[in-house]
Design a protein around this motif. Structure first.
Motif, mmCIF file in Angstrom:
data_model
loop_
_atom_site.group_PDB
_atom_site.id
_atom_site.type_symbol
_atom_site.label_atom_id
_atom_site.label_comp_id
_atom_site.label_asym_id
_atom_site.label_seq_id
_atom_site.Cartn_x
_atom_site.Cartn_y
_atom_site.Cartn_z
ATOM 1 N N ASP A 127 -2.654 2.637 6.713
ATOM 2 C CA ASP A 127 -1.414 1.748 5.875
ATOM 3 C C ASP A 127 -2.087 0.535 5.246
ATOM 4 O O ASP A 127 -1.605 0.158 4.324
ATOM 5 N N HIS A 130 -1.782 1.053 1.498
ATOM 6 C CA HIS A 130 -0.228 1.093 0.866
ATOM 7 C C HIS A 130 -0.044 -0.046 -0.374
ATOM 8 O O HIS A 130 0.721 -0.083 -1.008
ATOM 9 N N VAL A 133 -0.520 1.069 -3.878
ATOM 10 C CA VAL A 133 0.148 2.129 -4.386
ATOM 11 C C VAL A 133 1.438 1.532 -4.751
ATOM 12 O O VAL A 133 2.069 0.655 -4.228
ATOM 13 N N GLY A 137 4.582 5.958 -5.352
ATOM 14 C CA GLY A 137 3.538 6.433 -4.439
ATOM 15 C C GLY A 137 2.247 6.702 -5.015
ATOM 16 O O GLY A 137 1.500 7.374 -4.405
ATOM 17 N N ILE A 166 -2.333 9.837 2.296
ATOM 18 C CA ILE A 166 -2.710 8.644 1.259
ATOM 19 C C ILE A 166 -4.321 8.818 1.175
ATOM 20 O O ILE A 166 -4.600 8.599 0.150
#
Length: 251
Positions: A127, A130, A133, A137, A166
């Protein structure tokens, strides 16, 4: 009588048809290692180890986290990490506790820290990526020209576990961007990127990586001369041990 029977049996035993050694008499013809020279290498390496140990155990300033992570990574890549197992673990965990690390917006810092932690067996969530991003996404466009960030993210992606979408996406995207950038990168950076694209760090043999990485590292502007010299001395010492072992086995 029993001894006589055993002796007769020994005379008729078939000998094994061993194939010739792949080394021939190469190591037998070599001069034995110069013990005084090897001893001098070990003495000098001992002094340098303490200097590197101090570098690893000194807490980094808030704005030098990436520099400290890069030092740890270089020590491991250069094959001398086995001398500093505790120091490396302590340094990585110390950085992990720093708010400046978790709050960093630098992809290289986050990706390198992530990879080093997972390499050492510590779990850290994917995570952490993230923040790089966008709302759709996709990885943010400003990463496409940052070869250092792409390089570190690409290496980190090979430590993904099943279900980490990811990182799977990061691997494909960074590979394509690095391929498009590599021809414009200066030497020896281009060689380093090409080697990683051919075979990432997680799929390399450590001692062979040391041999391949030393010539690249000594050309980098950001090299640490103490670390470099220790890596060379350590390689020479270990190689001398291997040569003597193979010589003994050949005999």
């Amino acid at each position: 009588m029993a001894l006589q029977v055993e002796a007769q049996g020994a005379q008729v035993r078939r000998t094994a048809d061993f194939h010739p050694t792949a080394w021939g008499d190469f190591f037998l013809k070599r001069e034995p290692e110069d013990k005084m020279l090897v001893s001098a290498w070990k003495d000098e390496a001992g002094v340098l180890k303490e200097k590197v140990r101090k570098m690893l155990t000194t807490p980094p300033p808030e704005d030098k986290i990436l520099e400290k992570l890069s030092l740890i990574d270089d020590v491991i890549r250069l094959g001398i990490g086995y001398h500093f197992q505790k120091e490396i673990d302590d340094a990585i965990l110390q950085i992990l506790k720093m708010d400046e690390y978790h709050g960093s917006e630098d992809i290289s810092t986050i990706a390198l820290g992530f990879r080093l932690l997972r390499q050492r067996g510590y779990y850290v969530s994917s995570d952490v990526f993230h923040k790089f991003v966008d709302a759709k996404g996709n990885f943010k466009e400003n990463l496409s020209k940052d070869w250092v960030g792409l390089f570190n993210l690409y290496e980190a992606s090979y430590l993904s576990i099943p279900g980490e979408k990811i990182l799977d996406e990061a691997r494909e995207i960074t590979r394509e961007h690095l391929k498009s950038l590599v021809n414009d990168l200066p030497s020896p950076v281009a060689e380093q990127v090409n080697r990683t694209l051919h075979r990432p760090l997680q799929r390399k043999v450590e001692k062979y990586e040391q041999l391949q990485y030393i010539p690249i590292y000594e050309k980098l502007d950001a090299r640490n001369e103490v670390v470099l010299k220790l890596a060379k001395l350590d390689f020479n010492v270990v190689q001398s041990i291997y040569r003597e072992e193979v010589r003994s086995l050949t005999e």
